[in-house]
Design a protein around this motif. Structure first.
Motif, mmCIF file in Angstrom:
data_model
loop_
_atom_site.group_PDB
_atom_site.id
_atom_site.type_symbol
_atom_site.label_atom_id
_atom_site.label_comp_id
_atom_site.label_asym_id
_atom_site.label_seq_id
_atom_site.Cartn_x
_atom_site.Cartn_y
_atom_site.Cartn_z
ATOM 1 N N ILE A 1 0.979 -0.867 0.273
ATOM 2 C CA ILE A 1 -0.104 0.091 0.272
ATOM 3 C C ILE A 1 0.914 1.066 0.073
ATOM 4 O O ILE A 1 1.529 1.805 0.652
ATOM 5 C CB ILE A 1 -0.747 0.545 1.860
ATOM 6 C CG1 ILE A 1 -1.637 -1.279 2.090
ATOM 7 C CG2 ILE A 1 -2.044 0.878 1.186
ATOM 8 C CD1 ILE A 1 -3.320 -1.769 0.446
ATOM 9 N N LEU A 2 1.108 2.320 -1.311
ATOM 10 C CA LEU A 2 1.637 3.060 -1.268
ATOM 11 C C LEU A 2 1.245 4.656 -0.763
ATOM 12 O O LEU A 2 -0.490 4.846 -1.297
ATOM 13 C CB LEU A 2 2.509 3.182 -2.389
ATOM 14 C CG LEU A 2 3.085 4.096 -2.698
ATOM 15 C CD1 LEU A 2 4.757 4.272 -1.910
ATOM 16 C CD2 LEU A 2 3.236 4.575 -4.796
ATOM 17 N N LEU A 3 0.863 5.329 0.025
ATOM 18 C CA LEU A 3 0.994 6.449 0.548
ATOM 19 C C LEU A 3 2.056 7.212 0.418
ATOM 20 O O LEU A 3 3.537 8.172 1.176
ATOM 21 C CB LEU A 3 0.661 6.995 1.840
ATOM 22 C CG LEU A 3 -0.542 5.850 2.433
ATOM 23 C CD1 LEU A 3 -0.232 5.988 3.941
ATOM 24 C CD2 LEU A 3 -2.256 6.170 1.387
ATOM 25 N N GLY A 4 2.301 7.884 -1.437
ATOM 26 C CA GLY A 4 3.627 8.884 -1.500
ATOM 27 C C GLY A 4 2.654 10.538 -1.756
ATOM 28 O O GLY A 4 1.759 10.325 -1.459
ATOM 29 N N GLY A 5 3.759 11.185 -2.144
ATOM 30 C CA GLY A 5 3.727 12.549 -1.768
ATOM 31 C C GLY A 5 2.974 13.059 -0.838
ATOM 32 O O GLY A 5 1.875 13.607 -0.724
ATOM 33 N N GLN A 6 3.750 12.710 0.583
ATOM 34 C CA GLN A 6 2.873 13.097 1.647
ATOM 35 C C GLN A 6 1.725 12.925 2.548
ATOM 36 O O GLN A 6 1.136 13.730 3.031
ATOM 37 C CB GLN A 6 2.377 14.381 1.496
ATOM 38 C CG GLN A 6 4.244 15.078 1.494
ATOM 39 C CD GLN A 6 4.051 16.625 0.972
ATOM 40 O OE1 GLN A 6 3.375 17.044 1.293
ATOM 41 N NE2 GLN A 6 5.232 17.119 0.815
ATOM 42 N N ASN A 7 1.507 11.270 1.633
ATOM 43 C CA ASN A 7 0.181 11.215 1.540
ATOM 44 C C ASN A 7 -0.426 9.816 3.043
ATOM 45 O O ASN A 7 -1.941 9.489 3.052
ATOM 46 C CB ASN A 7 -0.631 10.287 0.683
ATOM 47 C CG ASN A 7 -1.330 10.511 -0.363
ATOM 48 O OD1 ASN A 7 -1.604 12.232 0.133
ATOM 49 N ND2 ASN A 7 -1.628 10.114 -1.878
ATOM 50 N N LEU A 8 1.071 10.055 4.020
ATOM 51 C CA LEU A 8 0.107 9.282 5.451
ATOM 52 C C LEU A 8 -0.845 10.283 5.862
ATOM 53 O O LEU A 8 -1.052 10.048 7.180
ATOM 54 C CB LEU A 8 1.343 10.154 6.309
ATOM 55 C CG LEU A 8 2.245 8.009 6.349
ATOM 56 C CD1 LEU A 8 3.423 8.501 6.967
ATOM 57 C CD2 LEU A 8 1.414 7.033 6.437
ATOM 58 N N GLY A 9 -1.460 11.344 4.656
ATOM 59 C CA GLY A 9 -1.609 12.851 5.739
ATOM 60 C C GLY A 9 -2.636 12.189 5.406
ATOM 61 O O GLY A 9 -4.170 12.813 6.243
ATOM 62 N N LEU A 10 -3.478 11.957 4.586
ATOM 63 C CA LEU A 10 -4.986 10.703 3.931
ATOM 64 C C LEU A 10 -5.158 10.736 5.407
ATOM 65 O O LEU A 10 -6.436 9.954 5.695
ATOM 66 C CB LEU A 10 -4.810 9.992 2.990
ATOM 67 C CG LEU A 10 -4.518 10.700 1.827
ATOM 68 C CD1 LEU A 10 -4.456 9.889 0.337
ATOM 69 C CD2 LEU A 10 -5.669 12.327 1.338
ATOM 70 N N LEU A 11 -4.412 10.287 6.865
ATOM 71 C CA LEU A 11 -5.071 9.293 7.985
ATOM 72 C C LEU A 11 -5.798 10.325 8.662
ATOM 73 O O LEU A 11 -6.890 9.954 9.502
ATOM 74 C CB LEU A 11 -3.967 9.013 8.893
ATOM 75 C CG LEU A 11 -2.838 7.809 8.037
ATOM 76 C CD1 LEU A 11 -1.594 7.808 8.816
ATOM 77 C CD2 LEU A 11 -3.834 7.206 7.807
ATOM 78 N N GLY A 12 -5.449 11.751 8.341
ATOM 79 C CA GLY A 12 -7.088 12.952 8.247
ATOM 80 C C GLY A 12 -6.878 13.807 10.297
ATOM 81 O O GLY A 12 -6.226 13.914 9.685
ATOM 82 N N SER A 13 -6.966 12.418 11.006
ATOM 83 C CA SER A 13 -7.306 13.072 11.920
ATOM 84 C C SER A 13 -6.246 12.317 13.588
ATOM 85 O O SER A 13 -7.170 10.769 12.790
ATOM 86 C CB SER A 13 -8.138 13.700 12.474
ATOM 87 O OG SER A 13 -9.065 12.286 12.503
ATOM 88 N N ARG A 14 -6.544 12.173 14.313
ATOM 89 C CA ARG A 14 -6.440 10.438 15.613
ATOM 90 C C ARG A 14 -7.468 10.559 15.283
ATOM 91 O O ARG A 14 -7.173 8.416 15.309
ATOM 92 C CB ARG A 14 -6.149 11.016 16.919
ATOM 93 C CG ARG A 14 -5.709 10.259 17.519
ATOM 94 C CD ARG A 14 -5.213 10.737 18.891
ATOM 95 N NE ARG A 14 -5.388 11.935 19.354
ATOM 96 C CZ ARG A 14 -4.582 13.017 20.344
ATOM 97 N NH1 ARG A 14 -3.536 12.381 20.256
ATOM 98 N NH2 ARG A 14 -5.037 13.949 20.426
ATOM 99 N N GLU A 15 -8.881 10.653 14.952
ATOM 100 C CA GLU A 15 -9.987 9.791 15.450
ATOM 101 C C GLU A 15 -10.172 9.507 14.518
ATOM 102 O O GLU A 15 -10.666 7.786 14.619
ATOM 103 C CB GLU A 15 -11.040 10.851 15.907
ATOM 104 C CG GLU A 15 -11.080 11.363 17.259
ATOM 105 C CD GLU A 15 -9.987 12.263 17.182
ATOM 106 O OE1 GLU A 15 -9.155 13.318 15.769
ATOM 107 O OE2 GLU A 15 -9.244 13.095 18.099
ATOM 108 N N ARG A 16 -10.040 9.677 13.242
ATOM 109 C CA ARG A 16 -10.432 9.010 11.876
ATOM 110 C C ARG A 16 -8.795 7.783 10.821
ATOM 111 O O ARG A 16 -9.184 6.531 10.416
ATOM 112 C CB ARG A 16 -9.821 10.252 10.477
ATOM 113 C CG ARG A 16 -11.692 10.662 10.853
ATOM 114 C CD ARG A 16 -12.321 11.352 9.549
ATOM 115 N NE ARG A 16 -10.920 11.030 8.559
ATOM 116 C CZ ARG A 16 -10.780 12.303 7.779
ATOM 117 N NH1 ARG A 16 -10.715 13.371 8.059
ATOM 118 N NH2 ARG A 16 -9.944 12.009 6.761
ATOM 119 N N ALA A 17 -7.604 8.278 11.611
ATOM 120 C CA ALA A 17 -6.578 7.503 11.230
ATOM 121 C C ALA A 17 -6.904 5.575 11.877
ATOM 122 O O ALA A 17 -6.535 4.950 10.584
ATOM 123 C CB ALA A 17 -5.601 7.658 12.319
#
Ligand SMILES: C[S@@+](CC[C@H](N)C(=O)[O-])C[C@H]1O[C@@H](n2cnc3c(N)ncnc32)[C@H](O)[C@@H]1O
Length: 255
Positions: free
Chosen positions: A137-153
């Motif tokens: 599973i690749l989250l490139g281009g800073q896409n770890l950001g897609l985890l959104g928030s502590r609650e949504r991660a």
């Protein structure tokens, strides 16, 4: 406010749509070169940052170290989450890797498809239509950001685990918010802490001309915060490689 039949010049943006897709499509139509289209990122405190969209078409030589490392470390079939117009997917496909992209922007997905990428038009929160399981599973281009928030991660990480093969890896590029030291960033982080959010939770929308996406949350988490988020879930954080404020996190699927 309106003046006659026209909105007053100072009225805020009211048209919501695929601003990111429109900007990348315009750049793609001109060969993905710089100086054609810009991604204006508006944070909810009013801070604006502007990037030339050509970066989403840059060949590997123009990438930072952690993006290159992420692509070197992929194993098996790759799910490129938030693939945009296909920067990593096209590169990996040229190396003979099988890749499926996930991308909610219809415009960016269409450009990636024109470039030969199989794309499912969806977001990380809705991976039901993904037909295979993936070695990476690749989250490139800073896409770890897609985890959104502590609650949504944790929901996002579980959904991503559902798309991974047992023994699969998640390779995610993130930004450590503690290394963003401008007064705008430190004030924003303090505001987040005051309301119980992680300091790096950012609320953004993308603008292109008078068009704007909906607001969305993008999480900048330090490696330590990421380890805490991951704790007790389907993934184990096994390795972090840093490059200034950027880092590549490698998570192993526990299944
Ligand atoms: C910073 S860009 C990275 C694009 C590409 N990975 C690259 O590095 O060139 C973020 C991408 O994530 C996509 N995106 C936004 N929200 C998303 C979501 N909820 N799920 C998956 N992707 C999302 C955006 O449309 C955009 O293509």
């Amino acid at each position: 406010m309106t003046v006659g039949t026209r909105p007053y010049v100072g009225d805020p943006v009211t048209r919501t749509g695929d601003a990111f897709g429109r900007a990348v499509t315009r750049a793609w139509r001109r060969g993905g070169v710089s100086g054609v289209a810009y991604e204006v990122i508006e944070r909810d405190d009013g801070m604006l940052t502007v990037h030339d969209v050509a970066k989403y078409f840059a060949p590997e030589e123009g990438w930072n170290r952690v993006e290159r490392l992420a692509c070197e470390r992929v194993q098996g079939r790759v799910l490129d989450v938030g693939c945009g117009p296909g920067r990593h997917a096209v590169h990996l496909m040229n190396q003979g890797v099988e890749v499926v992209g996930v991308e909610p922007s219809a415009g960016a997905a269409a450009v990636a498809r024109e470039r030969g990428v199989e794309v499912v038009e969806a977001g990380v929160e809705n991976l039901d239509r993904i037909r295979y399981q993936f070695g990476t599973i690749l989250l490139g281009g800073q896409n770890l950001g897609l985890l959104g928030s502590r609650e949504r991660a944790s929901a996002a990480l579980s959904a991503l685990a559902g798309a991974a093969l047992p023994g699969g890896v998640l390779l995610g590029v993130g930004i450590d918010p503690g290394m963003l030291t401008s007064s705008e960033h430190t004030a924003y982080a303090a505001g987040n802490r005051a309301v119980g959010r992680l300091p790096g939770q950012q609320r953004f929308r993308i603008r292109d001309g008078s068009l704007a996406t909906d607001w969305f949350d993008y999480l900048l988490a330090s490696p330590t915060e990421l380890a805490e988020i991951v704790e007790g879930g389907d993934w184990e954080l096994v390795d972090v490689t840093t490059d200034g404020p950027r880092y590549l996190a490698c998570l192993a699927h526990k299944g």
